[in-house]
Design a protein around this motif. Structure first.
Motif, PDB file in Angstrom:
ATOM      1  N   VAL A 303       0.905  -0.952  -0.155  1.00 29.97           N
ATOM      2  CA  VAL A 303      -0.072  -0.053  -0.090  1.00 29.97           C
ATOM      3  C   VAL A 303       1.028   1.204  -0.055  1.00 29.97           C
ATOM      4  O   VAL A 303       0.620   2.535  -0.577  1.00 29.97           O
ATOM      5  N   SER A 304       2.120   0.816   0.766  1.00 25.77           N
ATOM      6  CA  SER A 304       2.908   2.453   0.651  1.00 25.77           C
ATOM      7  C   SER A 304       3.842   2.332  -0.364  1.00 25.77           C
ATOM      8  O   SER A 304       4.346   3.676   0.200  1.00 25.77           O
ATOM      9  N   ARG A 305       3.544   1.530  -1.350  1.00 26.55           N
ATOM     10  CA  ARG A 305       5.118   1.225  -2.585  1.00 26.55           C
ATOM     11  C   ARG A 305       5.586   3.047  -3.422  1.00 26.55           C
ATOM     12  O   ARG A 305       6.156   3.423  -3.530  1.00 26.55           O
ATOM     13  N   GLU A 306       3.934   3.182  -3.445  1.00 26.09           N
ATOM     14  CA  GLU A 306       4.121   4.860  -4.802  1.00 26.09           C
ATOM     15  C   GLU A 306       4.017   6.310  -3.032  1.00 26.09           C
ATOM     16  O   GLU A 306       5.083   7.105  -3.853  1.00 26.09           O
ATOM     17  N   GLY A 307       4.157   5.660  -2.012  1.00 24.33           N
ATOM     18  CA  GLY A 307       4.414   7.203  -1.197  1.00 24.33           C
ATOM     19  C   GLY A 307       5.577   7.163  -1.528  1.00 24.33           C
ATOM     20  O   GLY A 307       5.587   8.234  -0.855  1.00 24.33           O
ATOM     21  N   VAL A 308       6.200   5.975  -0.839  1.00 21.71           N
ATOM     22  CA  VAL A 308       7.845   6.202  -0.590  1.00 21.71           C
ATOM     23  C   VAL A 308       8.225   6.695  -2.052  1.00 21.71           C
ATOM     24  O   VAL A 308       9.323   7.322  -2.077  1.00 21.71           O
ATOM     25  N   GLN A 309       7.620   6.325  -3.321  1.00 15.29           N
ATOM     26  CA  GLN A 309       8.344   7.226  -4.183  1.00 15.29           C
ATOM     27  C   GLN A 309       8.199   8.485  -4.358  1.00 15.29           C
ATOM     28  O   GLN A 309       9.299   9.496  -4.026  1.00 15.29           O
ATOM     29  N   ARG A 310       7.155   8.656  -3.494  1.00 14.15           N
ATOM     30  CA  ARG A 310       6.800  10.135  -3.727  1.00 14.15           C
ATOM     31  C   ARG A 310       7.421  10.850  -2.167  1.00 14.15           C
ATOM     32  O   ARG A 310       8.080  11.951  -2.481  1.00 14.15           O
ATOM     33  N   ASP A 311       8.129  10.285  -1.256  1.00 15.65           N
ATOM     34  CA  ASP A 311       8.948  10.570  -0.566  1.00 15.65           C
ATOM     35  C   ASP A 311      10.118  10.921  -0.762  1.00 15.65           C
ATOM     36  O   ASP A 311      10.942  11.361  -0.065  1.00 15.65           O
ATOM     37  N   ILE A 312      10.930   9.877  -1.772  1.00 14.40           N
ATOM     38  CA  ILE A 312      12.226  10.295  -2.368  1.00 14.40           C
ATOM     39  C   ILE A 312      11.960  11.370  -3.122  1.00 14.40           C
ATOM     40  O   ILE A 312      13.459  11.382  -3.989  1.00 14.40           O
ATOM     41  N   LEU A 313      11.099  11.321  -3.877  1.00 13.03           N
ATOM     42  CA  LEU A 313      11.745  12.990  -4.805  1.00 13.03           C
ATOM     43  C   LEU A 313      11.821  13.588  -4.553  1.00 13.03           C
ATOM     44  O   LEU A 313      12.677  14.018  -5.584  1.00 13.03           O
ATOM     45  N   PRO A 314      11.421  14.354  -3.569  1.00 14.08           N
ATOM     46  CA  PRO A 314      12.421  16.091  -3.603  1.00 14.08           C
ATOM     47  C   PRO A 314      13.093  15.916  -3.219  1.00 14.08           C
ATOM     48  O   PRO A 314      14.174  16.694  -3.512  1.00 14.08           O
ATOM     49  N   ILE A 315      14.172  14.531  -2.543  1.00 19.34           N
ATOM     50  CA  ILE A 315      15.619  14.044  -1.979  1.00 19.34           C
ATOM     51  C   ILE A 315      16.003  14.414  -3.083  1.00 19.34           C
ATOM     52  O   ILE A 315      17.168  14.487  -2.917  1.00 19.34           O
ATOM     53  N   VAL A 316      15.944  13.154  -4.373  1.00 18.19           N
ATOM     54  CA  VAL A 316      16.319  13.110  -5.422  1.00 18.19           C
ATOM     55  C   VAL A 316      16.036  14.585  -6.121  1.00 18.19           C
ATOM     56  O   VAL A 316      16.990  14.866  -6.374  1.00 18.19           O
ATOM     57  N   GLU A 317      15.582  15.107  -6.129  1.00 21.33           N
ATOM     58  CA  GLU A 317      15.038  16.450  -6.488  1.00 21.33           C
ATOM     59  C   GLU A 317      15.442  17.727  -6.823  1.00 21.33           C
ATOM     60  O   GLU A 317      16.892  18.324  -7.437  1.00 21.33           O
TER      61      GLU A 317
END
Length: 474
Positions: A303-317
């Motif tokens: 359930v939290s897979r896409e949520g993890v991606q969205r949390d990682i996004l700002p770190i990578v951006e």
């Protein structure tokens, strides 16, 4: 985990500036077999980082790193390429599994913790570099302190002698000859200390007390959000307590060296340098990125897979992360993601995250020829490791060319017949082949073992014949 080469940062920088992408690939070839495309990609990324440092500050700020996704099965060299690259660049390096992070609101690690961990690694790196610079001075200071304990300084000259000396008079003062005698004794002690003759003598030194009162802090924010450095606070709250301890001279010398090193190193400067190195040359290896690929399924642990991606996004951006050492910007950290992508594909990642990993490289499965090269070519190949290990027991171990071909053949067959775990299969096979020799080595001191093709077949044939058995053992 921190990966870096010995030597000062300045020495490493000079050497790194001279490395062309072709030379970077050649360096990586010493440790990783094959995978030319992946090596070229990381070599270009590293060279671009060097080029950016030569640009005007205004333009350099706009040049963002081109992050990489490595696609390939386990055991083909994805992690090793990133590790060796960081070591070559003398960069702070952190390997994390994307699957260990969870979306905010779930129990698990917060994605910002990877930046905090990277800062800790960088601080330890810089501290080690500074230790090399102050090592000699710290040792001399510790030696003087230890000599003061072994032989307290001589008493000052008497008032009458000092007055006579000031007026130009000649006075025979017992304290003068005593001081000279004390100096001679001190130099003798120094010589004995350096020669190790005083190592077993007991001395009493003052040591810092590290036992602080224990207490717990409970917070709904979680431990990672609490960036208060409790260890730094405690000495201020309770005072720096010391106590006298008796120990041998050699132990006291080591303790005093460590104390002097801490005194000579400016930790504030270390922290500033570490943050700068993280921001401009940090490398984060995000393994198992495929495990968080995929859309919301609405049920189960995914359930939290896409949520993890969205949390990682700002770190990578590119964002600013609050750490206990200050704010750290992630705009110019190089991210190398990797995954097998057996049941998913990079396009299953959310579009924003895909866009932040513009370089895609596919790593090839290893062939039998690759296995033979892995066994012999790298600087610390498996055959060199096993030969060196058994040499410590006085046993000389040799491998024939045919035996290595046989090991490679078995590894390739088992990978094809069961789960493909790449080069890691060689560890399993080699342990099985050398099982008897390793067990009996202490009793075979001075003997020589030659591992040939027949010996390899003898040790492995029964297991490989039985498919069910080989599935579990190999």
């Amino acid at each position: 985990m921190a990966i870096y080469l010995p030597g000062t940062a300045e020495e490493e920088q000079v050497a790194l500036d001279e490395l062309t992408p072709r030379e970077i690939v050649a360096e990586l070839d010493k440790y990783v077999v094959g995978q030319k495309d992946a090596k070229r990609a990381v070599a270009i990324a590293l060279r671009n980082r060097m080029r950016r440092q030569k640009l005007a500050p205004e333009l350099a700020e706009e040049v963002i790193p081109k992050n990489i996704i490595m696609i390939g099965p386990t055991g083909v060299g994805k992690t090793e390429i990133a590790r060796r690259l960081a070591k070559l660049a003398n960069s702070p390096f952190l390997k994390v599994e994307a699957s260990k992070f969870t979306e905010v609101g779930y129990v698990g690690r917060d994605v910002e913790s990877m930046i905090r961990d990277l800062v800790e690694i960088a601080i330890e790196m810089i501290r080690e570099e500074r230790l090399e610079d102050v090592a000699d001075k710290a040792e001399l200071n510790a030696e003087e302190r230890l000599l003061d304990i072994l032989l307290p300084p001589s008493p000052p000259r008497s008032d009458s002698a000092a007055a006579a000396a000031a007026s130009g008079g000649v006075v025979i003062d017992a304290s003068t000859s005593l001081a000279e005698s004390s100096n001679r004794t001190r130099e003798k002690l120094r010589q004995q200390l350096r020669e190790g003759k005083l190592d077993d003598r007991m001395v009493e030194i003052e040591t810092r007390e590290r036992n602080y009162p224990s207490f717990e802090i409970i917070s709904n924010q979680g431990v990672e959000e609490m960036d208060v450095n409790i260890k730094d606070m405690l000495p201020n709250i309770f005072g720096q307590r010391t106590k006298k301890r008796k120990m041998k001279v050699n132990e006291a010398f080591e303790y005093l060296i460590q104390e002097e090193e801490q005194r000579l190193i400016d930790m504030e400067q270390v922290t500033r340098t570490a943050i700068d190195r993280v921001e401009n040359s940090g490398i984060i290896f995000l393994d198992e990125i495929d495990k968080i690929a995929g859309r919301e399924s609405g049920h189960g642990p995914d359930v939290s897979r896409e949520g993890v991606q969205r949390d990682i996004l700002p770190i990578v951006e590119g964002t600013t992360v609050n750490t206990r050492y200050g704010m750290v910007r992630t705009d110019h950290i190089l991210f190398v993601a990797a995954g097998a992508f057996h049941v998913s594909k990079p396009s299953d990642l959310i579009p924003e995250l895909q866009g932040r990993f513009p370089i895609r490289v596919e790593l090839q499965s290893l062939t039998m020829e690759d296995f033979i090269r892995i066994l012999t070519e790298p600087k610390s190949s498996l055959t060199k490791q096993y030969t060196a290990l058994l040499e410590t027991e006085g046993v000389k171990l040799e491998f024939t060319k045919e035996s290595l071909e046989e090991v490679a053949r078995f590894a390739f067959r088992v990978n094809e017949g069961t789960e493909n775990i790449g080069a890691r299969r060689l560890h399993t096979i080699m342990e099985r082949v050398l099982d008897e020799i390793s067990f009996e080595a202490p009793e075979r001191k001075g003997q020589q073992f030659t591992v040939d093709a027949e010996y390899v077949q003898k040790m492995l044939s029964e297991i490989v014949k039985d498919q069910d058995l080989s599935r579990y053992i190999l």
